[in-house]
Design a protein around this motif. Structure first.
Motif, PDB file in Angstrom:
ATOM      1  N   UNK A  55      50.712  46.439  38.393  1.00  0.00           N
ATOM      2  CA  UNK A  55      50.455  47.299  39.553  1.00  0.00           C
ATOM      3  C   UNK A  55      48.965  47.295  39.898  1.00  0.00           C
ATOM      4  N   UNK A  56      48.112  47.349  38.868  1.00  0.00           N
ATOM      5  CA  UNK A  56      46.664  47.331  39.121  1.00  0.00           C
ATOM      6  C   UNK A  56      46.251  46.026  39.789  1.00  0.00           C
ATOM      7  N   UNK A  57      46.797  44.919  39.320  1.00  0.00           N
ATOM      8  CA  UNK A  57      46.456  43.621  39.912  1.00  0.00           C
ATOM      9  C   UNK A  57      46.774  43.617  41.397  1.00  0.00           C
ATOM     10  N   UNK A  58      47.961  44.134  41.770  1.00  0.00           N
ATOM     11  CA  UNK A  58      48.327  44.142  43.185  1.00  0.00           C
ATOM     12  C   UNK A  58      47.499  45.147  43.971  1.00  0.00           C
ATOM     13  N   UNK A  59      47.124  46.242  43.356  1.00  0.00           N
ATOM     14  CA  UNK A  59      46.281  47.211  44.059  1.00  0.00           C
ATOM     15  C   UNK A  59      44.900  46.615  44.338  1.00  0.00           C
ATOM     16  N   UNK A  60      44.349  45.920  43.365  1.00  0.00           N
ATOM     17  CA  UNK A  60      43.051  45.280  43.575  1.00  0.00           C
ATOM     18  C   UNK A  60      43.137  44.186  44.637  1.00  0.00           C
TER      19      UNK A  60
END
Length: 1018
Positions: free
Chosen positions: A525-530
């Protein structure tokens, strides 16, 4: 200004004054004017002195009008004209009401013309019991219906804006009491084209007859169906359409007309009864038609009639309605056997698919009692869903008549669409959208959707395809099918990216973040948010910049949920700077919900640090200084109220999927999560390059695991510990991964380059090593795992992993080789009895049920072979072993514990054959493994001779049998196309998986007793 209640009370008082003044005539005038505007318009006043009986008890009555039969629309006077004979009586009498009412009814019914209904206006209030008794008496004595309007009801009518003038005229009430008349004129809301069309068909000389007339009438009829000012005209349009259906010589026009009539009755009146004869004739005649439009209308009409039967809106039995489907399907199938042009064939395929996908009500219970208001609300919700792109949420999963046939027809249709580029696909797409929850599990669903998306792209562009994917995704998400929804959002992201705007892609990425977060895959999720933040920042549309702070705050929240609370605080501070740079009205924090969420997370960090790690507070406050959190999370001057919680209490308070708080402090950075029955722990040195590599690898692994959750990689359910080490590009190690087993854990040591590898160094990269880890923990053999990978790739796996930029570029905001709080004295919050995280998401639980390749037939074939082959090498060994009482008791005990005869035979055969091979060829060593496999096979098939070497009964112990059955389990993997990729895998775990998914402890077949009843208890 008086309220309606106050006005009604004053009118009621004025009516009582009429009674006191014996003003019967004034009361009669009041009642007549009210009746003309609320009951029926064709009223004729009675003549003759009332006291002399000249009006035969009839104060006023209706007269016959023929205009209703000549003119279809009830406009003005005709709107309230009655075809019944209605008589009105008025009384200001206050006592003896029953005798008065019965006397008036008797006078009316025994003199003059026949009467259908009597309305009695009374100035007094009439008790309900008296009203009902009088209605029953009049019905039984004179077969006439009676309604009573008493003083309260009359006063409420007169208090309405359009009737108050009557009270003002005859009751002498002041104009100041008049209620406001700000209601719009219904006629003023009708469009000009509609008024003109209605005026044309209102003319007595207008006679609808042909197909052109039908389409003209249909335009007006459909406009009059929904709630609104035009619905008052619905009976008129139905009259005209019914005339056309009954009089036209054109069969096609008649069938079209009947369909429109039935839909209008179902949708606009909630009563199909007036159309029942026409509907039955429709289904008698439709089998002579080859028009795809009419045939599709027939399929829809069956659905309308089914719902009407369920809701009590028709007298046609449900069984009769359902019986219309099979003959119609047969007729369409026969038509499809003929030669047609691509557009006609596409239309027929749509009909065939639609009929096959009717909901199957054969064994279901139908609800009943829906009113017209319920129908209006349903259609209003449906229209709004279509306008807002949420159509798929309106049907839950339901059984259909013939899912396989329906999907075959849909697939054939989408394959035909390139030959029919002008064929309208909107209705076809609507069918697929509505049934998405039901169709989603069918093997052909993805092909149908992909074909439909290609057709939409050709006709409407890639953005339209992205929107359809988004709609499907939202429907699946609402149905709780997050893995399927995630796949659709990924596809929507790609299609929107190829469209004219990035906004759709950004919204899809936001939904992807939410789903990965719900699944507990916080680094994915963090990867996609970044990536969302980077894409919004670089968008050509400046308005997209407002999404940058939203995405960065989301990334910070993912860090917090994963347990990296210091990293979360740093990223949230960067997000707050983006907020003040790009958010609209940034100072109004209440306007932005994401700020509230971020403050909540950072507030937890401060509070829990205060109570469990106070030495962290100076660093935390230094990180948050001059950010939106400064002031919300600073140290309080006075202690917080309540008893502080302990470290264990705080870790118990967290959600089951949340990582251990402050897991990013101390010498090592650790990320832990649960997926597919495995607790995965990824860790490395707490320095910037290694932390970036840990997060990069973990996000990739999580994306892979989510994709494989729906594909069944048959993972060994053991804890997996992965250590990440980094190396500079010029110092690549010889081996980039190693693995071993320690207790019940599989350990991996992975080496990753500090900087992303180039294309020709793919085997050094994150994805390659993540595949190695998954393959090493899977029991699928190389070929089966390869097929799984092909399937994942076909589902879009690689586009899910690649989002434009390498993780290091997305996550590296500022150089900080050594993060704060990395000393050995700094440690995360821990709970030794219940370490965090404690569980995975329900959608990522390990697979249950039969494993890939398993079938009962195959299992029985394997067992039949075992019972045939296994006794060959031990024909004489078995009687010798069971002759020993100790061995016999052990075998009996094992049988009682659930061992099958083939388990006992297999272990004894393995022991015996290995004993003979050791005697003949010496010890079995690793360098002779392949040779010994061939020798083992030959020896196992050699018929045992009486003088052949045997194992001693002393060799048969409980420990030997337990170890032997583990060997049987691992050696049987190949029969299911399974394998151990690493010999160190714990065989107990393997046997448990075989038992759960391949019937290892339950499967057996009838067979001859290999122990000749020697083990049977006497």
């Amino acid at each position: 200004m008086a309220t309606p209640v106050e006005t009604s009370q004053m009118i009621r008082f004025a009516l009582h004054t009429l009674a006191a003044d014996n003003a019967h005539h004034s009361f009669e005038h009041v009642c007549r004017h009210v009746a003309k505007r609320r009951i029926t318009s064709n009223i004729l006043p009675a003549t003759g002195p009332v006291s002399a009986g000249g009006d035969q008890g009839r104060d006023f009555e209706t007269f016959r009008t023929y205009l209703a039969g000549e003119l279809p629309f009830a406009l003005a006077f005709l709107a309230l004209a009655s075809t019944d004979v209605v008589v009105f009586a008025c009384t200001i009498q206050r006592d003896g009401l029953r005798a008065k009412f019965e006397g008036d009814i008797t006078s009316i019914c025994t003199q003059g013309t026949h009467v259908d209904r009597i309305y009695i206006f009374a100035i007094e209030n009439v008790p309900t019991r008296l009203r009902h008794d009088l209605q029953a008496w009049a019905g039984q004595r004179y077969d006439v219906a009676v309604d009573i309007v008493d003083g309260t009801a009359l006063a409420e009518w007169l208090a309405e804006p359009e009737l108050y003038w009557i009270a003002q005229q005859y009751l002498h009430l002041p104009a100041e009491l008049a209620p406001p008349t700000d209601y719009p004129d219904p006629g003023s809301q009708l469009p000009d084209w509609y008024v003109e069309l209605r005026g044309f068909w209102q003319h007595p000389d207008s006679r609808p007859l042909n197909l052109g007339d039908l389409f003209d009438l249909r335009h007006g009829l459909r406009h009059a169906i929904p709630p609104g000012p035009a619905r008052a005209d619905l009976p008129g349009w139905l009259t005209l359409m019914t005339r056309l259906a009954e009089r036209t010589p054109d069969d096609e026009a008649r069938l079209h007309a009947v369909y429109e009539i039935a839909v209008a009755h179902s949708r606009g009146t909630a009563d199909l009864r007036p159309a029942e004869p026409l509907i039955r004739r429709f289904f008698d005649d439709i089998h002579h038609s080859d028009d795809p439009t009419l045939l599709f209308n027939a399929s829809l009409l069956i659905q309308f009639c089914t719902i009407a039967a369920a809701n009590g809106h028709t007298d046609i039995p449900l069984a009769e309605v359902l019986d219309w489907t099979a003959p119609l399907r047969h007729h369409v199938d026969r038509l499809l056997e003929q030669e047609w042009g691509p557009n006609t064939r596409a239309g027929l395929l749509k009909v065939a698919a639609h009929l096959a996908l009717h909901i199957d009500y054969t064994d279901g219970e139908m609800r009943s009692g829906a009113t017209l208001e319920d129908v209006d609300h349903l259609y209003d919700d449906l229209i709004q869903a279509m306008e807002h792109g949420t159509l798929q949420t309106h049907l839950q999963t339901a059984p259909v008549l013939d899912l396989d046939a329906g999907m075959r027809h849909l697939l054939t249709l989408v394959e035909l669409l390139p030959e029919a580029p002008t064929y309208p696909i909107d209705v076809f797409g609507t069918v697929v959208d509505l049934l998405t929850p039901t169709l989603r599990d069918h093997p052909l669903y993805r092909q149908v959707c992909d074909g439909l998306d290609r057709a939409v792209a050709a006709q409407e562009g890639e953005a339209a395809v992205g929107d359809r994917c988004r709609q499907r995704a939202e429907a699946l998400s609402d149905a709780g099918r997050l893995l399927d929804a995630l796949r659709e959002f990924h596809q929507s992201k790609i299609n929107w990216f190829h469209g004219d705007t990035l906004f759709g892609t950004l919204l899809a990425m936001s939904s992807i973040v939410d789903i990965y977060s719900t699944l507990g895959m916080y680094l994915a999720a963090k990867k996609y948010a970044l990536a969302m933040a980077a894409l919004a920042r670089s968008s050509a549309d400046a308005d997209d910049r407002k999404l940058v702070p939203i995405a960065l705050f989301s990334a910070a929240n993912m860090d917090h949920l994963a347990g990296a609370w210091i990293s979360s605080a740093k990223l949230a501070t960067i997000a707050s700077q983006a907020h003040f740079a790009w958010a609209p009205d940034p100072g109004n924090l209440e306007r932005h919900a994401y700020i509230t969420d971020a403050i909540k997370y950072q507030g937890f960090t401060t509070v829990i640090a205060e109570q469990t790690r106070p030495e962290f507070l100076p660093i935390i406050h230094d990180i948050q200084r001059d950010s939106v959190f400064d002031g919300f999370t600073h140290t309080r001057d006075t202690p917080a109220s309540g008893t502080p919680r302990s470290e264990q209490e705080w870790t118990d308070w967290l959600s089951d999927k949340a990582g251990a708080p402050f897991s990013d402090v101390g010498p090592r950075r650790t990320v832990a999560f649960h997926a597919l029955g495995v607790r995965w722990t990824v860790h490395g040195l707490n320095e910037q390059d290694t932390v970036l590599a840990v997060e990069d690898f973990t996000s990739t692994l999580q994306i892979l695991l989510v994709e494989f959750a729906s594909l069944d990689p048959v993972l060994v359910t053991q804890d997996v510990d992965i250590e990440i080490r980094t190396y500079p590009p010029v110092r690549r190690p010889t081996e980039t991964y190693r693995t071993r087993v320690e207790g019940d854990r599989r350990l991996w040591l992975l080496f990753l380059p500090v900087h992303p590898p180039s294309d020709n160094q793919v085997h050094d990269g994150v994805l390659h090593l993540a595949f190695q880890v998954l393959l090493g923990n899977s029991l699928l053999d190389q070929q089966s795992f390869g097929r799984l990978m092909d399937q994942a790739a076909g589902n879009g796996l690689f586009s899910n992993l690649e989002i434009g930029r390498h993780y290091r570029e997305l996550a590296l905001f500022r150089a900080e080789p050594v993060p704060p709080l990395t000393g050995p004295r700094h440690r995360p919050l821990t709970n030794t009895e219940h370490p965090n995280p404690r569980a995975g998401a329900p959608h990522l639980q390990p697979r249950t049920g039969p494993g890939p390749g398993y079938s009962t037939d195959k299992a029985h074939a394997i067992l039949a072979e075992r019972y045939e082959v296994l006794p060959i090498a031990i024909r004489h060994t078995i009687p010798a072993l069971v002759a020993d009482p100790r061995v016999r008791d052990l075998f009996r005990q094992l049988r009682e514990e659930g061992w099958k005869d083939w388990h006992l035979l297999n272990v004894v055969t393995n022991l015996t054959v290995n004993h003979r091979l050791a005697l003949r060829h010496g010890p079995i060593t690793a360098d002779r493994a392949h040779q010994m496999i061939r020798l083992f096979h030959d020896e196992a098939l050699r018929d045992e001779q009486p003088d052949a070497p045997r194992i001693s009964p002393d060799r048969i112990t409980r420990n030997v049998m337990d170890d032997g059955i583990l060997l049987v389990a691992t050696s049987s993997l190949h029969r299911w196309e399974l394998t151990l990729h690493h010999a160190t895998t714990n065989p107990t775990i393997v046997m448990r998986l075989l038992a759960e998914r391949y019937g290892f402890w339950t499967d057996d077949i009838p067979h001859a007793d290999p122990f000749t009843d020697l083990l049977t208890n006497a």
